[in-house]
Design a protein around this motif. Structure first.
Motif, PDB file in Angstrom:
ATOM      1  N   HIS A 250       0.244  -1.250  -0.127  1.00 57.26           N
ATOM      2  CA  HIS A 250       0.058   0.021  -0.127  1.00 57.26           C
ATOM      3  C   HIS A 250       1.274   0.861   0.073  1.00 57.26           C
ATOM      4  N   GLY A 251       2.192   1.282   0.157  1.00 57.39           N
ATOM      5  CA  GLY A 251       3.668   2.299  -0.280  1.00 57.39           C
ATOM      6  C   GLY A 251       2.433   3.387  -1.134  1.00 57.39           C
ATOM      7  N   GLU A 252       2.430   2.477  -2.405  1.00 57.00           N
ATOM      8  CA  GLU A 252       2.800   4.329  -3.334  1.00 57.00           C
ATOM      9  C   GLU A 252       1.108   4.801  -3.432  1.00 57.00           C
ATOM     10  N   LEU A 253       0.465   4.057  -2.644  1.00 53.65           N
ATOM     11  CA  LEU A 253      -1.473   4.664  -2.881  1.00 53.65           C
ATOM     12  C   LEU A 253      -1.551   5.640  -1.133  1.00 53.65           C
ATOM     13  N   ALA A 254      -0.521   5.111   0.031  1.00 55.08           N
ATOM     14  CA  ALA A 254      -0.555   5.716   0.792  1.00 55.08           C
ATOM     15  C   ALA A 254      -0.072   7.036   0.991  1.00 55.08           C
ATOM     16  N   ALA A 255       1.154   6.820   0.614  1.00 56.05           N
ATOM     17  CA  ALA A 255       1.822   8.425  -0.047  1.00 56.05           C
ATOM     18  C   ALA A 255       0.949   8.926  -1.046  1.00 56.05           C
ATOM     19  N   THR A 256       0.335   8.773  -2.095  1.00 54.33           N
ATOM     20  CA  THR A 256      -0.630   9.371  -2.776  1.00 54.33           C
ATOM     21  C   THR A 256      -1.672  10.486  -2.103  1.00 54.33           C
ATOM     22  N   ALA A 257      -2.297   9.299  -0.883  1.00 56.19           N
ATOM     23  CA  ALA A 257      -3.561   9.679   0.155  1.00 56.19           C
ATOM     24  C   ALA A 257      -2.738  11.187   0.682  1.00 56.19           C
TER      25      ALA A 257
END
Length: 378
Positions: free
Chosen positions: A85-92
């Motif tokens: 979930h690293g990339e989506l969490a960073a985007t959010a």
């Protein structure tokens, strides 16, 4: 920060088993705290079915999670997609959206480090930390002297196959409209991240995925009760049979920060009749034993049994609560978003569990002679 007491407009990314059986029903139950305003999933069929069921406008249904986040119109996001979930969490977080993130938080420490230092806030979805029986065990342990009182922690997980745990749910067949290209790209990303985390050895990769996807719950409980493991002394994996399931069983042991010992046995038993997880904290005057049911059985109580001496004999006191741990987690997330409370597991604690998991893979390599690469090999 959202106004205290206000309903949070929440977007849900990923409509698989955990979203369908747990998160969406509980978000609907807690309509006093949450309003589901957007959904994303690779499957248009899932989006239509669950969007209709939960009253999400067709324009707020997305086949791309990042596009859903960029569309705005929400106060927070729940990430229940597969893989890292690293990339989506960073985007959010870059958009100022607080995140409730199902485990694993990420595959690599580098991903986790990129999430640090944001003001929006992130909670890793370790619902067992919010179980009323766990909270009661922590209270009793505090009265005994806290982490220093723990002589040993024993964890045993009887891991039934997913279909065994979900028979009751009558889930529809897996969707057949997943876009092959998008699925392939996501798999390629996850493969690269696993390479970066632990290298290319198949046994090490399988062990790491068991650790970050399942045993991470037990690591979170160890952190809560005793602090993260101080050492990893022994790691072993073994199959159920020569032609057994792809995932082996796992055994891990080491020393706790206070000098006590821990032992974890995660047994992959696909045909066992029921999932069962037991966490026992032994202390000088007795024990605190937690027995968890399958996580998909909402409101099925965890049993805490406190064992001690009384009038020259053994006294066993049981505590149960039908208050759902996942629901308590949602309430805590609402408090995090509206009042700025720190979650029991945020980015730093989630990164600590990744670090421990990589230490366990590194020890596995040392004991088996397997070459461990990536972050775990450094």
């Amino acid at each position: 920060m959202t106004e205290p007491g206000k309903r949070i407009r929440i977007a849900v990314a990923g409509l698989g088993v955990i979203a369908r059986t747990v998160h969406l029903p509980l978000l609907q139950r807690r309509a006093d705290l949450f309003d589901v305003v957007a959904l994303s999933d690779l499957s248009p069929t899932r989006l239509t079915e669950l969007g209709d069921r939960y009253g999400v406008e067709p324009a707020r249904r997305h086949t791309d999670a990042a596009a859903m986040l960029h569309a705005g119109g929400c106060d927070a996001v729940l990430l229940a997609t597969s893989g890292s979930h690293g990339e989506l969490a960073a985007t959010a977080l870059r958009q100022g959206l607080p995140v409730l993130c199902e485990k694993p938080l990420a595959y690599t420490l580098a991903e986790a480090q990129r999430l640090a230092g944001t003001d929006a806030g992130l909670m890793v979805g370790y619902m067992k930390q919010y179980d009323p029986a766990v909270a009661e065990a922590a209270r009793l342990l505090d009265g005994l002297g806290g982490a220093a009182a723990v002589h040993a922690v024993e964890v045993t997980v009887l891991h039934a196959a997913g279909d065994q745990q979900l028979t009751f749910a009558n889930l529809p067949p897996a969707p057949r409209d997943l876009p092959a290209g998008a699925v392939a790209r996501l798999r390629e990303v996850d493969e690269r991240l696993l390479d970066a985390a632990v290298g290319t050895d198949p046994g090490a990769r399988t062990l790491y995925q068991i650790l970050i996807n399942s045993i991470s719950h037990d690591l979170s409980l160890l952190r809560l009760f005793t602090g993260a493991p101080a050492t990893v002394d022994h790691v072993a994996t073994w199959p159920l049979a020569p032609a057994g399931p792809a995932e082996p069983s796992v055994e891990i042991s080491g020393r706790l920060p206070s000098g006590g010992r821990y032992g974890i046995r995660w047994l992959n038993l696909p045909d066992v009749p029921a999932y069962r997880e037991t966490v026992t904290l032994h202390h000088a005057r007795g024990a605190l034993e937690l027995v968890f049911p399958s996580p998909y059985l909402l409101n099925a109580p965890t049993t805490l049994t406190a064992v001690d001496r009384h009038d020259g004999g053994e006294r066993r006191t049981a505590f149960r609560s039908v208050t759902e741990a996942f629901e308590q987690e949602l309430v805590a997330f609402h408090v995090m978003v509206t009042a700025g409370a720190h979650p029991l597991t945020g980015v730093a604690e989630g990164a600590a569990d990744l670090r421990t998991s990589q230490q366990m893979v590194r020890r596995y390599g040392e004991l088996t002679g397997v070459a461990i690469g990536g972050e775990a090999g450094n």
